[in-house]
Write a protein that holds these residues in place. Structure first.
Motif, short mmCIF file in Angstrom:
data_model
loop_
_atom_site.label_atom_id
_atom_site.label_comp_id
_atom_site.label_asym_id
_atom_site.label_seq_id
_atom_site.Cartn_x
_atom_site.Cartn_y
_atom_site.Cartn_z
N GLU A 646 40.69 53.96 90.55
CA GLU A 646 41.04 54.21 89.15
C GLU A 646 42.06 53.19 88.70
OE1 GLU A 646 39.75 56.47 87.22
OE2 GLU A 646 38.71 57.76 88.63
N GLY A 648 41.99 51.60 85.90
CA GLY A 648 42.08 51.47 84.46
C GLY A 648 41.23 50.33 83.94
N VAL A 650 37.94 48.74 82.98
CA VAL A 650 36.66 49.29 82.59
C VAL A 650 35.51 48.62 83.36
CG1 VAL A 650 36.18 47.83 80.62
CG2 VAL A 650 35.45 50.23 80.59
N TYR A 653 34.87 50.41 86.52
CA TYR A 653 34.17 51.67 86.31
C TYR A 653 32.67 51.41 86.18
CZ TYR A 653 38.80 53.56 85.24
OH TYR A 653 40.11 53.92 85.28
N GLY A 654 32.33 50.36 85.45
CA GLY A 654 30.92 50.02 85.28
C GLY A 654 30.29 49.68 86.62
N MET A 657 29.66 52.82 88.58
CA MET A 657 28.44 53.51 88.18
C MET A 657 27.21 52.87 88.80
SD MET A 657 28.55 54.55 84.19
CE MET A 657 26.89 55.12 83.94
N GLU B 158 42.76 52.66 73.78
CA GLU B 158 42.20 52.20 75.04
C GLU B 158 41.15 53.20 75.54
OE1 GLU B 158 45.15 51.64 78.10
OE2 GLU B 158 43.58 51.70 79.65
N LYS B 162 37.16 52.50 76.10
CA LYS B 162 36.54 52.73 77.41
C LYS B 162 35.36 53.67 77.29
CE LYS B 162 40.31 52.00 80.59
NZ LYS B 162 41.48 52.62 81.21
N LEU B 165 32.41 51.84 75.62
CA LEU B 165 31.73 50.87 76.46
C LEU B 165 30.90 51.56 77.55
CD1 LEU B 165 34.48 48.14 76.92
CD2 LEU B 165 32.31 47.93 75.70
N LEU B 166 31.55 52.51 78.24
CA LEU B 166 30.86 53.15 79.36
C LEU B 166 29.74 54.05 78.86
CD1 LEU B 166 33.93 53.76 81.58
CD2 LEU B 166 32.06 52.18 82.02
N ASP B 238 40.98 58.67 82.59
CA ASP B 238 41.60 57.81 81.59
C ASP B 238 41.34 58.32 80.18
OD1 ASP B 238 42.31 56.34 83.69
OD2 ASP B 238 41.17 54.53 83.17
#
Lengths: 672, 494
Positions: A646, A648, A650, A653-654, A657, B158, B162, B165-166, B238
């Motif tokens: 984590e 932060g 992004v 995170y992608g 996934m 933010e 996020k 986008l996700l 987040d």
């Protein structure tokens, strides 16, 4: 009588509890008295409805059937909520709400000025509601729920004065000792659930034919199954013994009797309630409720009879030597409960419930009387009482009625019910019944003696100073007010004295054609209406009646000789030794056969504390804690691992996934 | 599109109209407090239209109404979720009145966007066409992205970006899966897909049934993002932390419910026949999700982040119900699995909303999301502390709360489907979760308060907190009404 009316007998005191706890206590400070009124009104309406339910059950020839309501259905597990309204339920309702009502009225005087006044009435309301819930329960889960709630309430009330260390200890003792029995009850439920399901499913059509739900938790169905002989082998015996274990704990039967005398630490009206109508009769009620199940197993029946007989005798002997008037009454209760168990064990269902019924009134009366005496003298120790007859005539005469009734003097209530039990034990003699008949007769003699010993020590002779004379009490003569208690306390005693005299005629074995509108053998006919119960009304047995009367009168006579005529030297009453009892025997009984020492010293400390507890402690430290630490370490650090991703960011995170999708695909391709 | 179609869509259409009315009203009035009132009162219109549809469905011989060229299906299942979403929305609006007083100009947009998003969620369980499903999902997600960013400070923005986008990425994954389905079956309508898949699973199709594997996994991943299942959960903490707290509560409850609704719809209706063992996939994801969520929640110090991981763990529990398809003997014949999912959603909604509503009220005063700032709440705000404690106990799953009933139901469903290992995993996870749920209670009652000012709270949030707080206990003691409704709703799949 609708089902809602039956529910409201239970719901009204429950709402009283909620109202007192959530409205009066937080918001109506200074209006404490309202708590008493709310509780009294709730229980009074319940009492009227209870009387009505007796009449309805009588007019409907037995059972009023209300189908139970589904509560939770999860897969094959179906729990329901329902009312079982049969003669036993109706009679118990009258006992519980009637005694509770008297206790509530009386408590207004007894608890006057206590800082916990509202809390007291809240607890009593909850106690009454739980006991009524227990009595009304239509299935075993419901019974168990209220069973535990009754235990909780008695814990709260015995420990009501929680600033007294002795009260806390007594409350804990009551709770823990009864929990031992409850464990057996729980095992019985689980055993029945585990083994009964198939039996019940196999006989589903028979249940439907009899109009039963056929659920393994349904009390009527369980009793029906027992009566129809569906329980093969030892199932009935094991379940019955488990249920009996619960009853032994709650009804303070030997060897779990130790909590009841200590339970005197609660306010005296609570003792009256516990001893007469709620906590301890719950055990008798439970055995009576599952009586067909017990009847199937002769092992269980003999066990119940012997336990009852031993308890009756054993507790009565301890009642002989106590100085605390409430302890005398407490052992008397244990002994009388033993009588009821004994009766159940020899199949005398009707007499047992009848004795429960009459006992409720005179025992409540006696406890309220002892509270009244305490109100005047400030003490419960009979060595510092005496001569109260002329100061407190109302208390004296009602107490006298209670004592005559419990001793079994014709024609008071106790005579009829005790006579029924003794007659039943003499009737069909086999080995066990002869033994228990002798136990019952000896216990009856002791009962008459200790009750009149208490009466004479308390009310006759010269006043011996009350609390002020008691060493180490720190009290002076200002704490002693030798005068009759206020009307609000006297009134319930007078009311209770009435059934203590006349309740016996409900059984009416004598007058053919009935007394007024009450037919002959009304009580047994009432209980007999539900066919699964074996009760028979038989005419008065003059042999049994004369034996028990002679025994009772001679018990009273002996007490009279010792305490009034002083034929035996009792000059040392204050110092505490009785010359008519030789030293060692006296000491054995006075120290309650050393059961407290045995339980606390040998079993609790030596066996459990030093043995089992230390072993468990070692395992806990060295095995469980280590495992726990490892898991904790793993948990904390894997938590960190999980969260290190984590960031932060992004993008991460992608990526996460995508990696997830790919790994699922790989798992599927490899294993799928 | 004729009158019948409009009738079927009338709750959603009225929601759209209500949103527009709110925006217009926002322009002409200065008394912004009225917006919340209009929103809540206005919800009576879609509510009564849904009740009207409910009557139509009940009187229909097949118990379902289909329309809009076969893309919309109104049955007990979709109606259950309409009421669910409407209830959640009303509660969230009530709870956010205090919070919004500091939001200034944007209150009109706040309400309108919430209502638009809810319209999407109401539509989602009712559509049976892959394209419409996608559109409903986007209708749900886009307003949410704006709502998450609505505070317009760095955290909130933010989080919004996020999420956007996700969410876009997950939509792409989902679309890819749908495209594959279309490629193999030649249709986007679930009714048609059912038949083609039955044909494919006989093994006589061009590629056999294996070809659907990729599509299934991609769809699970796409929707898995919405319902915050591991390993698609990384956005959750987040976004939950950065979003305005009322939106977090909405996201955790309504958004998740809509996701599970569409998951049930697709898998129970369309994929029931394929022999790809998606039930085991759900079982594994369930175990992973609850373990990851619980372990990560243990070390959190921020209560919103803690509840974010907790929501991941609960998604795991919910997946357990999805995996409970029955044993070989009664495969897809027992409604317990999906029924338990629906009940658990209600249980989780009531419980989590209670927790978040209390947090909104407390944080409004203390301005801090840290768990340590809840110290001494037992003295500062006794009622709020009791309700937060009850909701923690319910999240943990101890009677007499609704959380216990939810777990009991879902665990029984799993046991009946032979998933004993998963239930053991679930019970162990519940034990782990006791650590962080009970820590909140301990902080509130056993630690000294840092100040003794009481917590101020307005009347609408009080109402919302009261409703959900009582709901936790009432449904925990008398769950049968909701349980029956849940089982009745999923009967359409059998």
């Amino acid at each position: 009588m609708t089902e809602m009316m039956a529910w409201s007998i239970f719901l009204l005191p429950l709402f009283a509890f909620i109202f007192i706890s959530l409205v009066i206590r937080p918001f109506l400070n200074g209006y404490d008295r309202v708590s008493g009124y709310v509780a009294i009104v709730a229980v009074a309406i319940g009492f009227v409805l209870s009387i009505q339910s007796v009449l309805e059950v009588w007019n409907n020839h037995g059972k009023i059937v209300w189908p139970s309501h589904s509560w939770i259905t999860v897969g094959s597990l179906e729990l329901s909520v329902g009312i079982l309204m049969d003669p036993l339920t109706a009679i118990m309702l009258v006992v519980v709400s009637g005694v509770s009502l008297m206790v509530l009225i009386y408590s207004q005087g007894y608890m006057h000025g206590d800082p916990g006044y509202s809390r007291y009435f809240a607890y009593i309301s909850l106690f009454t509601a739980s006991m009524i819930g227990l009595v009304l329960a239509g299935n075993i889960i419901q019974i168990y729920f209220f069973w535990e709630l009754v235990g909780l309430c008695s814990y709260l009330l015995i420990g009501f004065w929680f600033h007294k260390p002795s009260a806390i200890a007594a409350a804990k003792k009551a709770f823990l000792v009864t929990r031992l029995g409850d464990f057996g009850f729980l095992l019985a439920i689980l055993y029945l659930f585990a083994n009964g399901g198939e039996i019940f499913a196999a006989n589903a059509s028979e249940f439907t034919g009899a109009g039963m739900s056929g659920s393994v938790f349904d009390i009527s169905s369980v009793n029906f199954a027992a009566k129809s002989g569906f329980f093969a082998g030892s199932i009935a015996t094991l379940v019955a013994l488990g249920i009996f274990a619960g009853a032994v704990g709650k009804s303070a039967q030997f060897p779990l009797h130790v909590w009841l005398p200590d339970a005197m630490e609660g306010p005296t009206p609570v003792s009256a309630l516990i001893h007469a109508a709620t906590m301890v009769v719950a055990g008798i009620f439970l055995v009576a409720r599952f009586f067909p199940l017990f009847e199937v197993s002769s092992t269980a029946m003999s066990f119940v009879a012997i336990t009852g007989g031993v308890t009756a005798l054993f507790a009565a002997s301890m009642g002989l030597v106590m100085y605390d008037i409430k302890r005398v009454l407490a052992y008397s209760t244990v002994s009388q409960l033993g009588f009821m168990m004994l009766a159940l064990g020899i199949g005398a269902y009707g007499p047992a419930i009848f004795h429960l019924f009459t006992h409720a009134f005179f025992k409540a009366l006696l406890f309220l009387g002892s509270g009244s005496v305490n109100h005047a003298t400030g003490t419960f120790d009979m060595r510092y009482m005496g001569g109260l007859k002329k100061h407190m005539p109302w208390t004296y005469y009602t107490f006298l009625i209670g004592s005559l009734s419990i001793a079994g003097i014709f024609p008071l209530a106790g005579f009829w019910s005790k006579d029924e039990i003794i007659a039943a034990s003499l009737h069909h003699p086999d080995a066990i019944q002869i033994v228990v008949a002798i136990m019952a007769l000896v216990a009856a003699f002791m009962t008459a003696f200790y009750m009149f010993r208490a009466l004479f020590m308390t009310f006759h002779g010269e006043f011996r100073g009350g609390i002020a004379a008691e060493p180490d009490s720190g009290a002076d003569s200002h704490d002693v007010h030798l005068e009759e208690s206020p009307a609000v306390m006297v009134l319930p005693m007078v009311i209770l004295a009435i059934p203590a005299i006349v309740a016996g005629f409900l059984f009416n074995p004598v007058i053919d054609g009935g007394i007024g509108s009450i037919p002959q053998y009304w009580f047994s006919k009432m209980l007999n209406m539900v066919d699964h119960v074996y009760v028979k009304g038989h005419p008065i047995d003059f042999f049994a009646a004369s034996i028990s009367s002679i025994i009772a009168v001679s018990g009273i006579g002996l007490a009279y000789l010792i305490y009034i005529r002083k034929s035996v030297n009792t000059s040392t009453i204050i110092d505490g030794e009785f010359s008519y009892m030789t030293g060692p025997v006296y000491k054995l009984i006075f120290r309650k056969y050393f059961f407290d020492e045995l339980y606390e010293g040998k079993i609790t400390i030596a066996l459990f504390y030093n043995g089992v507890a230390r072993l468990i402690d070692w395992c806990d430290r060295n095995i469980v804690d280590r495992i726990g630490n490892v898991i904790g370490f793993f948990g904390r650090n894997s938590g960190k691992v999980v969260t290190t991703l984590e960031t932060g960011q992004v993008q991460i995170y992608g990526v996460g996934m995508s990696v997830g999708i790919v790994s699922i695909l790989i798992v599927f391709v490899v294993w799928g | 599109m004729d009158f019948h179609d409009i009738k079927l869509l009338s709750p959603e259409i009225s929601m759209g109209a209500l949103g527009i009315i709110i925006i217009l009203l926002d322009m002409i009035t200065n008394r912004k407090g009225v917006l919340a009132t209009v929103s809540v009162v206005g919800l009576a219109v879609p509510l009564s239209l849904s009740l009207y549809l409910c009557g139509l469905v009940d009187s229909d011989s097949e118990g379902k109404l289909s329309g809009v060229y076969g893309t919309v299906l109104i049955d007990q299942f979709s109606l259950f979720f309409k009421f669910f979403i409407l209830g959640t929305l009303a509660l969230v609006i009530l709870s956010s009145t205090d919070y919004l007083s500091k939001l200034g100009r944007l209150r009109g947009e706040y309400h309108a966007l919430l209502i638009f998003s809810a319209a999407g969620m109401m539509l989602l369980p009712a559509v049976t066409d892959l394209i419409s499903i996608y559109i409903a999902i986007e209708l749900t997600a886009l307003p949410l992205a704006a709502l998450i960013a609505i505070r317009r400070d760095s955290h909130s923005t933010e989080a919004g970006i996020k999420f956007l986008l996700l969410s876009a990425m997950s939509s792409a994954v989902l679309l890819y899966g749908m495209a594959l389905i279309y490629g193999f079956t030649g249709s986007t309508e679930i009714e048609v897909i059912i038949e083609r898949i039955a044909y494919l699973s006989t093994g006589s199709g061009p590629f056999g049934e294996r070809v659907i594997l990729l599509a299934v996994v991609l769809i699970v991943a796409g929707i898995g993002f919405k319902i915050s299942v591991a390993p698609f959960q990384m956005w959750v903490p987040d976004v939950y932390e950065g979003a305005p707290t009322p939106i977090t509560s909405y996201l955790s409850v309504a958004s998740k419910a809509a996701g599970f609704a569409i998951m049930l719809r697709i898998f129970y209706m369309a994929f029931g026949d394929i022999r790809i063992d998606w039930a085991s996939l759900f079982a594994i994801l369930s175990a992973v999700s609850m373990t990851v969520g619980n372990l990560a929640a243990v070390i959190q110090t921020n209560i919103k982040r803690m509840l974010a991981y907790s929501t991941v763990a609960h998604a795991g529990f919910l997946l357990m119900g999805l995996a409970a398809v029955g044993t070989q003997a009664d495969l897809f014949e027992t409604p317990m699995g999906p029924g338990s999912v629906l009940f658990y959603l209600v249980a989780y909604a009531v419980t989590n909303l209670a927790a978040f509503f209390v947090i909104i009220a407390v944080v409004n005063s203390t301005r801090s999301n840290m768990i340590r700032n809840f110290a001494g709440m037992g003295q500062r705000a006794p009622v709020l502390a009791i309700i937060l404690s009850i909701s923690m106990i319910s999240l943990l799953g101890i009677p007499p709360t609704v959380g216990f009933m939810g777990k009991l139901y879902i665990f029984s469903a799993a046991i009946n489907s032979g998933l004993t290992w998963l239930v053991i995993c679930g019970v162990l996870n519940s034990v782990v979760s006791a650590y962080y749920y009970l820590r909140v209670i301990r902080t509130m009652y056993m630690l000294e308060p840092e100040s003794d000012t009481s917590i101020q709270i307005g009347i609408p949030p009080r109402m919302a907190i009261g409703i959900v707080g009582i709901g936790i206990l009432v449904l925990g003691i008398i769950p049968s009404t909701v349980m029956n409704a849940a089982e009745k709703a999923v009967i359409v799949f059998f």
